[in-house]
Motif scaffolding. Sequence first.
Motif, PDB file in Angstrom:
ATOM      1  N   LEU A 111       0.843  -1.203   0.000  1.00 13.79           N
ATOM      2  CA  LEU A 111       0.000   0.000   0.000  1.00 13.79           C
ATOM      3  C   LEU A 111       0.876   1.251   0.000  1.00 13.79           C
ATOM      4  O   LEU A 111       0.589   2.235  -0.682  1.00 13.79           O
ATOM      5  CB  LEU A 111      -0.921   0.016   1.232  1.00 13.79           C
ATOM      6  CG  LEU A 111      -2.054  -1.010   1.250  1.00 13.79           C
ATOM      7  CD1 LEU A 111      -2.770  -0.979   2.593  1.00 13.79           C
ATOM      8  CD2 LEU A 111      -3.039  -0.727   0.124  1.00 13.79           C
ATOM      9  N   TRP A 165      -3.512  -0.348 -10.631  1.00 14.40           N
ATOM     10  CA  TRP A 165      -2.746  -1.018  -9.567  1.00 14.40           C
ATOM     11  C   TRP A 165      -3.295  -0.639  -8.208  1.00 14.40           C
ATOM     12  O   TRP A 165      -3.412  -1.476  -7.316  1.00 14.40           O
ATOM     13  CB  TRP A 165      -1.270  -0.619  -9.634  1.00 14.40           C
ATOM     14  CG  TRP A 165      -0.546  -1.207 -10.782  1.00 14.40           C
ATOM     15  CD1 TRP A 165      -0.227  -0.600 -11.957  1.00 14.40           C
ATOM     16  CD2 TRP A 165      -0.041  -2.545 -10.897  1.00 14.40           C
ATOM     17  NE1 TRP A 165       0.441  -1.460 -12.792  1.00 14.40           N
ATOM     18  CE2 TRP A 165       0.564  -2.657 -12.155  1.00 14.40           C
ATOM     19  CE3 TRP A 165      -0.056  -3.662 -10.052  1.00 14.40           C
ATOM     20  CZ2 TRP A 165       1.171  -3.829 -12.606  1.00 14.40           C
ATOM     21  CZ3 TRP A 165       0.543  -4.824 -10.485  1.00 14.40           C
ATOM     22  CH2 TRP A 165       1.147  -4.911 -11.748  1.00 14.40           C
ATOM     23  N   ILE A 179      -6.279   0.276  -7.395  1.00 17.43           N
ATOM     24  CA  ILE A 179      -7.596  -0.282  -7.108  1.00 17.43           C
ATOM     25  C   ILE A 179      -7.492  -1.779  -6.819  1.00 17.43           C
ATOM     26  O   ILE A 179      -7.903  -2.251  -5.753  1.00 17.43           O
ATOM     27  CB  ILE A 179      -8.571  -0.005  -8.278  1.00 17.43           C
ATOM     28  CG1 ILE A 179      -8.857   1.510  -8.352  1.00 17.43           C
ATOM     29  CG2 ILE A 179      -9.868  -0.786  -8.080  1.00 17.43           C
ATOM     30  CD1 ILE A 179      -9.602   1.952  -9.579  1.00 17.43           C
ATOM     31  N   PHE A 180      -6.907  -2.541  -7.763  1.00 16.50           N
ATOM     32  CA  PHE A 180      -6.888  -4.007  -7.576  1.00 16.50           C
ATOM     33  C   PHE A 180      -5.877  -4.412  -6.510  1.00 16.50           C
ATOM     34  O   PHE A 180      -6.173  -5.192  -5.612  1.00 16.50           O
ATOM     35  CB  PHE A 180      -6.636  -4.704  -8.905  1.00 16.50           C
ATOM     36  CG  PHE A 180      -7.736  -4.483  -9.890  1.00 16.50           C
ATOM     37  CD1 PHE A 180      -9.017  -4.977  -9.620  1.00 16.50           C
ATOM     38  CD2 PHE A 180      -7.531  -3.745 -11.040  1.00 16.50           C
ATOM     39  CE1 PHE A 180     -10.055  -4.743 -10.506  1.00 16.50           C
ATOM     40  CE2 PHE A 180      -8.573  -3.517 -11.941  1.00 16.50           C
ATOM     41  CZ  PHE A 180      -9.836  -4.016 -11.670  1.00 16.50           C
ATOM     42  N   GLY A 217      -4.582  -2.479  -4.197  1.00 14.49           N
ATOM     43  CA  GLY A 217      -4.990  -1.903  -2.915  1.00 14.49           C
ATOM     44  C   GLY A 217      -6.063  -2.733  -2.242  1.00 14.49           C
ATOM     45  O   GLY A 217      -6.016  -2.981  -1.038  1.00 14.49           O
ATOM     46  N   LEU A 218      -7.024  -3.218  -3.044  1.00 15.33           N
ATOM     47  CA  LEU A 218      -8.105  -4.028  -2.494  1.00 15.33           C
ATOM     48  C   LEU A 218      -7.583  -5.333  -1.899  1.00 15.33           C
ATOM     49  O   LEU A 218      -7.941  -5.719  -0.789  1.00 15.33           O
ATOM     50  CB  LEU A 218      -9.123  -4.325  -3.597  1.00 15.33           C
ATOM     51  CG  LEU A 218     -10.595  -4.125  -3.206  1.00 15.33           C
ATOM     52  CD1 LEU A 218     -10.845  -2.695  -2.761  1.00 15.33           C
ATOM     53  CD2 LEU A 218     -11.505  -4.508  -4.355  1.00 15.33           C
ATOM     54  N   LEU A 219      -6.714  -6.014  -2.662  1.00 14.86           N
ATOM     55  CA  LEU A 219      -6.161  -7.286  -2.182  1.00 14.86           C
ATOM     56  C   LEU A 219      -5.338  -7.083  -0.911  1.00 14.86           C
ATOM     57  O   LEU A 219      -5.431  -7.861   0.035  1.00 14.86           O
ATOM     58  CB  LEU A 219      -5.279  -7.913  -3.269  1.00 14.86           C
ATOM     59  CG  LEU A 219      -6.035  -8.638  -4.386  1.00 14.86           C
ATOM     60  CD1 LEU A 219      -5.073  -9.139  -5.442  1.00 14.86           C
ATOM     61  CD2 LEU A 219      -6.828  -9.812  -3.800  1.00 14.86           C
ATOM     62  N   MET A 268      -5.590  -4.677   1.270  1.00 11.73           N
ATOM     63  CA  MET A 268      -6.443  -4.348   2.418  1.00 11.73           C
ATOM     64  C   MET A 268      -7.174  -5.584   2.915  1.00 11.73           C
ATOM     65  O   MET A 268      -7.425  -5.722   4.110  1.00 11.73           O
ATOM     66  CB  MET A 268      -7.417  -3.229   2.053  1.00 11.73           C
ATOM     67  CG  MET A 268      -6.712  -1.873   2.057  1.00 11.73           C
ATOM     68  SD  MET A 268      -7.843  -0.502   2.145  1.00 11.73           S
ATOM     69  CE  MET A 268      -8.031  -0.143   0.426  1.00 11.73           C
ATOM     70  N   LEU A 269      -7.479  -6.505   1.993  1.00  8.90           N
ATOM     71  CA  LEU A 269      -8.103  -7.769   2.400  1.00  8.90           C
ATOM     72  C   LEU A 269      -7.130  -8.545   3.296  1.00  8.90           C
ATOM     73  O   LEU A 269      -7.528  -9.137   4.308  1.00  8.90           O
ATOM     74  CB  LEU A 269      -8.459  -8.595   1.165  1.00  8.90           C
ATOM     75  CG  LEU A 269      -9.334  -9.823   1.426  1.00  8.90           C
ATOM     76  CD1 LEU A 269     -10.736  -9.418   1.852  1.00  8.90           C
ATOM     77  CD2 LEU A 269      -9.398 -10.722   0.195  1.00  8.90           C
ATOM     78  N   TYR A 273      -7.178  -7.038   6.601  1.00  6.32           N
ATOM     79  CA  TYR A 273      -8.442  -7.400   7.274  1.00  6.32           C
ATOM     80  C   TYR A 273      -8.332  -8.790   7.905  1.00  6.32           C
ATOM     81  O   TYR A 273      -8.770  -9.001   9.032  1.00  6.32           O
ATOM     82  CB  TYR A 273      -9.594  -7.352   6.266  1.00  6.32           C
ATOM     83  CG  TYR A 273     -10.816  -8.111   6.730  1.00  6.32           C
ATOM     84  CD1 TYR A 273     -11.702  -7.538   7.635  1.00  6.32           C
ATOM     85  CD2 TYR A 273     -11.040  -9.412   6.295  1.00  6.32           C
ATOM     86  CE1 TYR A 273     -12.793  -8.254   8.093  1.00  6.32           C
ATOM     87  CE2 TYR A 273     -12.125 -10.136   6.749  1.00  6.32           C
ATOM     88  CZ  TYR A 273     -13.005  -9.560   7.649  1.00  6.32           C
ATOM     89  OH  TYR A 273     -14.074 -10.274   8.103  1.00  6.32           O
TER      90      TYR A 273
END
Lengths: 257, 69
Positions: A90, B23, B25-26, B28-30, B32-33, B36
Motif C-alpha cells: 500500500l 494497480w 484499485i486491484f 490496494g483491495l487485495l 487491504m483484504l 483485514y
Amino acid sequence: MVGNLLLRGMLAGVLAGLICFCFLKAFGEPSVDRAIAFEAQMDDAKAKASMPGMDMPAAAPDEELVSRPVQAGLGLFTGVVVYSAAFGGLFALVFALAYGRMGALEARSVSALLAGMGFIAVYVLPSLKYPANPPSVGEPETIGMRTALYFAMIALSLASMIGASMLHRRLLARLGAWDAAVVAGAAYLVVVTVVALLLPSVNEVPAQFPAVVLWQFRIASLGAQLLMWTTIGLVFGRLAQQHLMAGTPRLGAAIRA
Amino acid sequence: MTSVAFPAKSRPAAIPVRQVLPWAIFGGLLLMLAIYFVGAEEGATSLIRGMYVHEFVHDGRHLLGFPCH
Ligand SMILES: [Zn+2]
C-alpha cells in the motif's frame, strides 16, 4: 513501473515484518503471557467464588484450537509478516502517486517523509484514542463496536492527513515550503483532536489489571510499529530510487531539464 | 560566460495517475483484504466459518493494535 514499485514495497514490507517479529517475540510476547496468566487467575477466582467448597480446576481450559506456542511462534510470524508486507505494498502505491508531486524531493526523501506521515496517521494518533490492548482487556460483546470505532479512527486520521497535504500544496506559493508544512501539520492535529473528542471512548481495562503489564504491552506495540514504518520508509526509498534512476540515464535527464 | 546552465537538480517525473490507478484499485483491495484477515476476520465480522484464523494470528492482532478480546 507501478507493478515493479509495488513488488519493491512488499519486499521492504517483508523485511520490516521479519524485524518486527523478532522485536515482538522479545519484547511483546512476555506481556501477552502475563496478561493471559492474569486472565486465568481471574477465571479461577470467579469459579471459586461461584462454587465454594468445590476444589476443581476452575473453568476447565477451553478446547484450544491453536496452542500457545503456535500462537506465539508461527501465528505471530504469519500475522506480522502478512500485515507488514501488505502495508509495504500500500505504501508503494501511495508513493507512486506522491513521487514527482512533492516538489523536487528525490525518491528516498519522499519515501522517508511518507513513512513518517503514515506512522503518525495510521498508528500513533488512532492508538492515542484507542490504545493497543493485551488479551483479557476488552469485553467479547463489544468487539464489533470497538473494531468499527478503531477502523473509523484510522480512516478519519488518514483522511485528515491527506487533507493536510492538499492544504500544504495550496499554501506553498504564499508561505513557502516550511511555513506551509507547519500550518498544515497544525491543521491536521486540530482536526484529528476534534475527531478523537467526538468519537466515543472505550475503557475496558479490568480494575486489578497490572499497570506495568499494560504499559509494557503498549510500548512494545508502539516500538514494533515504529520499526515497521522506519524500515519500510528507508528500505523502500532505496529500492525505489534504484528503480527510478535506472530508467533515466543521467545525461538524458540533464538534457531534458 | 556560460551559455548553457544545467539546473542542479531536475524535477523528478511524476507517474501519470492513469498508470497508477488500476494497480491502486486491484492491488490496494487485495492488500487491504490481507490486513483485514490479520486484523479483524472472525472477530467483528467473519468471512470464513470457525475461529481458526482468529486464533492463529491472535498474538499479532493484539500486538499490532487491533481490538480483540
Ligand atoms: Zn484476543
